[in-house]
Scaffold this active site. Sequence first.
Site, PDB file in Angstrom:
ATOM      1  N   LYS A  64       0.858  -1.327   0.082  1.00 31.06           N
ATOM      2  CA  LYS A  64       0.055   0.012   0.083  1.00 31.06           C
ATOM      3  C   LYS A  64       0.928   1.269  -0.077  1.00 31.06           C
ATOM      4  CE  LYS A  64      -2.263  -0.870   3.849  1.00 31.06           C
ATOM      5  NZ  LYS A  64      -1.589  -2.359   4.273  1.00 31.06           N
ATOM      6  N   ARG A 102      -9.763   0.754   8.511  1.00 28.71           N
ATOM      7  CA  ARG A 102      -9.296  -0.551   8.782  1.00 28.71           C
ATOM      8  C   ARG A 102     -10.278  -1.335   9.754  1.00 28.71           C
ATOM      9  NH1 ARG A 102      -3.233   0.464   8.233  1.00 28.71           N
ATOM     10  NH2 ARG A 102      -2.093  -1.595   8.566  1.00 28.71           N
ATOM     11  N   ARG A 109      12.050  -5.524   5.511  1.00 26.62           N
ATOM     12  CA  ARG A 109      11.879  -3.897   5.685  1.00 26.62           C
ATOM     13  C   ARG A 109      12.383  -3.576   7.066  1.00 26.62           C
ATOM     14  NH1 ARG A 109       6.173  -0.895   5.058  1.00 26.62           N
ATOM     15  NH2 ARG A 109       5.866  -1.923   6.772  1.00 26.62           N
ATOM     16  N   ARG A 129      11.591   0.512  12.267  1.00 25.07           N
ATOM     17  CA  ARG A 129      10.074   0.217  12.380  1.00 25.07           C
ATOM     18  C   ARG A 129      10.114  -1.004  13.334  1.00 25.07           C
ATOM     19  NH1 ARG A 129       5.352   0.886   8.184  1.00 25.07           N
ATOM     20  NH2 ARG A 129       4.354  -0.477   9.550  1.00 25.07           N
ATOM     21  N   ARG A 154      -0.237  -8.687  13.366  1.00 24.08           N
ATOM     22  CA  ARG A 154      -0.787  -7.659  12.539  1.00 24.08           C
ATOM     23  C   ARG A 154      -1.588  -8.392  11.363  1.00 24.08           C
ATOM     24  NH1 ARG A 154       4.695  -4.747  10.809  1.00 24.08           N
ATOM     25  NH2 ARG A 154       3.169  -3.908   9.507  1.00 24.08           N
TER      26      ARG A 154
HETATM   27  P1  B4P Z   1       4.330  -2.017   2.160  1.00 21.05           P
HETATM   28  O1  B4P Z   1       3.424  -3.047   1.647  1.00 21.05           O
HETATM   29  O2  B4P Z   1       4.121  -0.622   1.342  1.00 21.05           O
HETATM   30  O3  B4P Z   1       3.767  -1.576   3.688  1.00 21.05           O
HETATM   31  P2  B4P Z   1       2.109  -1.174   3.945  1.00 21.05           P
HETATM   32  O4  B4P Z   1       1.225  -2.307   3.545  1.00 21.05           O
HETATM   33  O5  B4P Z   1       1.824   0.004   3.622  1.00 21.05           O
HETATM   34  O6  B4P Z   1       2.320  -1.281   5.528  1.00 21.05           O
HETATM   35  P3  B4P Z   1       1.695  -1.541   6.910  1.00 21.05           P
HETATM   36  O7  B4P Z   1       0.023  -2.080   6.723  1.00 21.05           O
HETATM   37  O8  B4P Z   1       2.393  -2.218   7.570  1.00 21.05           O
HETATM   38  O9  B4P Z   1       1.859  -0.238   7.549  1.00 21.05           O
HETATM   39  P4  B4P Z   1       0.768   1.087   8.256  1.00 21.05           P
HETATM   40  O10 B4P Z   1       1.665   1.964   8.395  1.00 21.05           O
HETATM   41  O11 B4P Z   1      -0.607   1.339   7.324  1.00 21.05           O
HETATM   42  O12 B4P Z   1       5.764  -2.288   2.206  1.00 21.05           O
HETATM   43  C1  B4P Z   1       6.032  -3.703   2.896  1.00 21.05           C
HETATM   44  C2  B4P Z   1       7.395  -3.869   2.259  1.00 21.05           C
HETATM   45  O13 B4P Z   1       7.211  -4.630   1.081  1.00 21.05           O
HETATM   46  C3  B4P Z   1       8.170  -2.596   1.946  1.00 21.05           C
HETATM   47  O14 B4P Z   1       9.804  -3.150   2.212  1.00 21.05           O
HETATM   48  C4  B4P Z   1       8.320  -2.824   0.314  1.00 21.05           C
HETATM   49  O15 B4P Z   1       9.516  -2.400  -0.217  1.00 21.05           O
HETATM   50  C5  B4P Z   1       7.979  -4.194   0.148  1.00 21.05           C
HETATM   51  N1  B4P Z   1       7.184  -4.246  -1.140  1.00 21.05           N
HETATM   52  C6  B4P Z   1       6.151  -3.622  -1.683  1.00 21.05           C
HETATM   53  N2  B4P Z   1       5.704  -4.139  -2.823  1.00 21.05           N
HETATM   54  C7  B4P Z   1       6.446  -5.232  -3.229  1.00 21.05           C
HETATM   55  C8  B4P Z   1       6.445  -5.918  -4.150  1.00 21.05           C
HETATM   56  N3  B4P Z   1       5.757  -5.910  -5.412  1.00 21.05           N
HETATM   57  N4  B4P Z   1       7.541  -6.963  -4.507  1.00 21.05           N
HETATM   58  C9  B4P Z   1       8.353  -7.096  -3.434  1.00 21.05           C
HETATM   59  N5  B4P Z   1       8.395  -6.312  -2.067  1.00 21.05           N
HETATM   60  C10 B4P Z   1       7.525  -5.215  -2.205  1.00 21.05           C
HETATM   61  O16 B4P Z   1       0.263   0.282   9.638  1.00 21.05           O
HETATM   62  C11 B4P Z   1       1.141   0.282  10.764  1.00 21.05           C
HETATM   63  C12 B4P Z   1       0.400  -0.016  12.208  1.00 21.05           C
HETATM   64  O17 B4P Z   1      -0.392   1.499  12.249  1.00 21.05           O
HETATM   65  C13 B4P Z   1      -0.799  -0.976  12.104  1.00 21.05           C
HETATM   66  O18 B4P Z   1      -0.265  -2.221  12.455  1.00 21.05           O
HETATM   67  C14 B4P Z   1      -1.822  -0.421  13.200  1.00 21.05           C
HETATM   68  O19 B4P Z   1      -1.097  -0.643  14.470  1.00 21.05           O
HETATM   69  C15 B4P Z   1      -1.423   0.985  13.159  1.00 21.05           C
HETATM   70  N6  B4P Z   1      -2.337   1.607  12.173  1.00 21.05           N
HETATM   71  C16 B4P Z   1      -2.346   2.336  10.750  1.00 21.05           C
HETATM   72  N7  B4P Z   1      -3.680   2.498  10.460  1.00 21.05           N
HETATM   73  C17 B4P Z   1      -4.659   2.248  11.367  1.00 21.05           C
HETATM   74  C18 B4P Z   1      -5.984   2.396  11.313  1.00 21.05           C
HETATM   75  N8  B4P Z   1      -6.833   3.067  10.195  1.00 21.05           N
HETATM   76  N9  B4P Z   1      -6.820   2.110  12.576  1.00 21.05           N
HETATM   77  C19 B4P Z   1      -6.041   1.436  13.555  1.00 21.05           C
HETATM   78  N10 B4P Z   1      -4.716   1.502  13.569  1.00 21.05           N
HETATM   79  C20 B4P Z   1      -3.776   1.681  12.438  1.00 21.05           C
END
Ligand code: B4P
Length: 192
Positions: A14, A89, A128, A134, A146
């Site tokens: 995302k 979420r 990551r 993180r 998670r």
């Molecule tokens: P991404 O995949 O980009 O990470 P994300 O889904 O955005 O992150 P996440 O869901 O963990 O975090 P968030 O900040 O929303 O990246 C992951 C890795 O994969 C990277 O290293 C990237 O380079 C790699 N990658 C990406 N695409 C790839 C591909 N095609 N091939 C190979 N590698 C690839 O949430 C963090 C925490 O915040 C949650 O656990 C929760 O506690 C809290 N939170 C956030 N929003 C909330 C909400 N609305 N309600 C309640 N809690 C919330």
Amino acid sequence: MFNLILFGPPGSGKGTQSEKLIEKYGLKHLSTGDLLRSEIARNTPLGLEAKNLMDKGQLVPDEVVIGMISSALDSNPQAKGFLFDGFPRTSAQAEALDKLLELKNATICLMVSLEVSEDELVKRLLKRGETSGRSDDTNEQVIRARIVEYHNKTAAVADYYHRFGKVKIIKGEGTIDEIFNDLCKEIDACMN
Ligand code: B4P
């Protein structure tokens, strides 16, 4: 106003795809994860509460994230549209978002949902964690917690938008550019 939700489990790409999408479509990026991490970095009371939960792989309370999104919407009156990343979420967050947008005579146009296998999610997040600083990415148990939170509380959000025919599913495995092209096809089809 074009409002888009980028949906998927933790590590599904995302954040990665959001950066490319906001550049192409000129949308305002609203990531609740980034907003929470900024509160943590500034040591605010909200940040301290959030860190405690995030370090355990748990979701932050609905009222906290809804409040953050509400102020972010109000602070960006000129935006031509928003990309919601990591929000909503829970079903309560989805209902609150609909109401906030309604006040602005706007709505969610599309939810694109990235599908990635659990093994791949864990692999990506641990990788990551080697460099991101993180704390929620360094421990496999927290990463698995998670993913459990996602299945228990977040997956139902897709059903909510499904009822309105707004969900498109995208395969989230492949190169970043391949996935980006698939996302753009769905977004372009919805815009035109
Ligand atoms: P991404 O995949 O980009 O990470 P994300 O889904 O955005 O992150 P996440 O869901 O963990 O975090 P968030 O900040 O929303 O990246 C992951 C890795 O994969 C990277 O290293 C990237 O380079 C790699 N990658 C990406 N695409 C790839 C591909 N095609 N091939 C190979 N590698 C690839 O949430 C963090 C925490 O915040 C949650 O656990 C929760 O506690 C809290 N939170 C956030 N929003 C909330 C909400 N609305 N309600 C309640 N809690 C919330």
